[in-house]
Design an enzyme around this catalytic site. Structure first.
Site, PDB file in Angstrom:
ATOM      1  N   ASP A  93      16.699 -38.211  17.832  1.00 53.57           N
ATOM      2  CA  ASP A  93      16.949 -39.444  17.075  1.00 53.57           C
ATOM      3  C   ASP A  93      17.575 -39.222  15.705  1.00 53.57           C
ATOM      4  O   ASP A  93      17.444 -38.164  15.097  1.00 53.57           O
ATOM      5  CB  ASP A  93      15.663 -40.269  16.933  1.00 53.57           C
ATOM      6  N   GLU A  96      11.357 -38.689  17.115  1.00 49.48           N
ATOM      7  CA  GLU A  96      10.580 -37.766  16.272  1.00 49.48           C
ATOM      8  C   GLU A  96      10.345 -38.369  14.900  1.00 49.48           C
ATOM      9  O   GLU A  96       9.318 -38.138  14.265  1.00 49.48           O
ATOM     10  CB  GLU A  96      11.318 -36.423  16.140  1.00 49.48           C
TER      11      GLU A  96
HETATM   12 ZN   LIG Z   1      13.586 -35.943   9.831  1.00 47.63          ZN
HETATM   13 ZN   LIG Z   2      13.671 -33.748  11.939  1.00 52.58          ZN
END
Ligand SMILES: [Zn+2]
Ligand SMILES: [Zn+2]
Length: 437
Positions: A109, A167
């Site tokens: 991401d 994440e």
């Molecule tokens: Zn990050």
């Molecule tokens: Zn990262």
């Protein structure tokens, strides 16, 4: 999100890791083949990285990135699973020799940041940018799959390639990230015995930083709502001023870390947001504070919320106000399995030289790789991406972040060697049946 309970994995319970220190590493011929394959694929990998960089996608919305990853893995003849934890992709590379399964994880991401770096492959998605280098992480993991898929005959077991969404944290109200991937079976079938991950780091290119044990902090969220009583700004005696209480609480919170926590066991408490009041001449009836707590130990992680609440309770009660306290454990600290780290250190030194493998004091930033490393032995390191001799450029999460792309072939080489060496060590167990792992 739920941080779960930190479970240290005992080395002594894991025959997988109990291998004598034999010289079990990639042989010269294989090392040469790895170099040749990296060279052969380098242009394609850089092209992939630039495409991902130009088309960044936010957490849980990594549709196009996932499509690209899945089609590349399928073209390499891996067993591919899609839509794991929404947009996650898992590819299984079956080695030519029997053995255990280990994994490499890359996060996919991007962040809601407008890119300012002047690169020819600048983000085409306004307000979204790969400012945490996850485009590099995906490229390294994909490149490792490209290289190792040509070396199946050398692989003593299987390698799972885990491409993880979110994440940076799923959008409000959604599940996502490492925790959801685990819930949806990313570490099962076949069971994964150890996991490897990396993060780009604003250290010099060619440098790797890591330490055994806790390497990154937990990250938990809290919110304090202070409920006072409104009155005219010129008649404070008729109200309960939430702004004054909030100010006292913010200052008092500073003593939680400085006076109550063992200074040798670092922790951070930051109030990042204050909201309240309506007008300059009205006593505010309510103020909301929001903040983050970072810790390296479970003991502090449990202690700090209790300390915050007792302080908030004391201050609000003494003025006749009330409060609501919300505390959400989110990401546990990243734990580098000490025995796995010890086994893998010679690989890093062999590839980079002793001077380029640096110990690192634990960082108070967080990484949800920690969820994987709670379940199975994990090995996480930081890969230097700053061009040698350059001025300090943008740091992680900055709109100017611009990692040196030469870190990608180096990252692939490191990962390929770590994974092969790890499996070679595992296979040296010989007499252990898989069920005894
Ligand atoms: Zn990050
Ligand atoms: Zn990262």
């Amino acid at each position: 999100m739920n941080g779960g309970r930190l479970r240290r994995i005992s080395f002594f319970c894991l025959p997988f890791l109990c291998i004598p220190l034999l010289s079990l590493s990639v042989d010269q011929r294989t090392a040469q083949r790895i170099d040749e394959e990296i060279e052969r694929h380098n242009a394609e990998i850089v092209k992939i990285r630039r495409f991902i960089h130009m088309n960044p996608e936010l957490s849980n919305r990594e549709y196009e990135t996932a499509k690209l990853v899945a089609s590349k893995l399928a073209s390499l003849d891996l067993d591919v699973q899609t839509e794991v934890a929404k947009t996650g992709v898992v590819g299984l590379l079956r080695g030519g020799q029997p053995g255990a399964t280990i994994a490499i994880r890359a996060d996919m991401d991007a962040l809601p940041i407008q890119e300012l770096a002047s690169v020819p492959f600048k983000s085409l998605n306004p307000g979204v940018m790969h400012a945490s280098g996850h485009d590099v992480h995906v490229s390294i993991a994909l490149g490792t799959a490209m290289v190792l898929s040509t070396l199946r005959d050398k692989i003593k077991g299987n390698i799972k390639f885990i491409f993880q969404p979110a994440e940076e944290g799923p959008p409000q109200g959604e599940e996502g990230g490492a925790e959801l991937m685990i819930k949806e079976g990313a570490l099962d079938n076949p069971p994964v015995r150890a996991i490897f991950g990396l993060h780009v780091w604003p250290d010099e290119l060619g440098q790797v930083d890591f330490s055994p044990g806790f390497i990154m902090a937990s990250s938990d969220w809290f919110q304090i709502q202070i409920k006072g009583k409104s009155s005219h700004g010129a008649r404070p005696q008729e109200g309960i001023d939430s702004v004054v209480l909030a100010s006292q609480i913010v200052l008092a919170l500073q003593s939680v870390i400085s006076r109550e926590i063992d200074p040798t066991d670092p922790a951070v408490l930051t109030v990042g947001k204050i909201e309240g009041g309506t007008r300059s001449d009205i006593i505010a009836d309510s103020v909301t504070l929001e903040g983050t707590v970072r810790a390296l130990s479970e003991a502090n992680r449990k202690k700090i919320p209790r300390l915050i609440e007792s302080l908030v309770k004391g201050i609000t009660q003494s003025y006749g106000a009330s409060y609501v306290f919300n505390y959400e454990p989110s990401i546990p600290p990243v734990y580098n399995h000490p025995e796995l780290a010890k086994d893998m250190l010679p690989t890093l030194i062999r590839l980079l030289g002793e001077d380029h493998v640096k110990g690192l004091t634990p960082q108070m930033v967080a990484e949800d790789f920690s969820h994987f490393a709670q379940k199975i032995p994990g090995f996480f390191f930081f890969l230097g991406v700053k061009t040698l001799g350059s001025q300090p450029g943008g740091t992680l999460h900055s709109p100017n972040f611009n990692p040196d792309e030469r870190s990608i072939p180096l990252g692939i080489k490191i990962m390929a060697h770590l994974l092969l060496d790890c499996l070679a060590r595992q296979s040296a167990l010989g007499t252990f049946a898989p069920k005894s792992f």
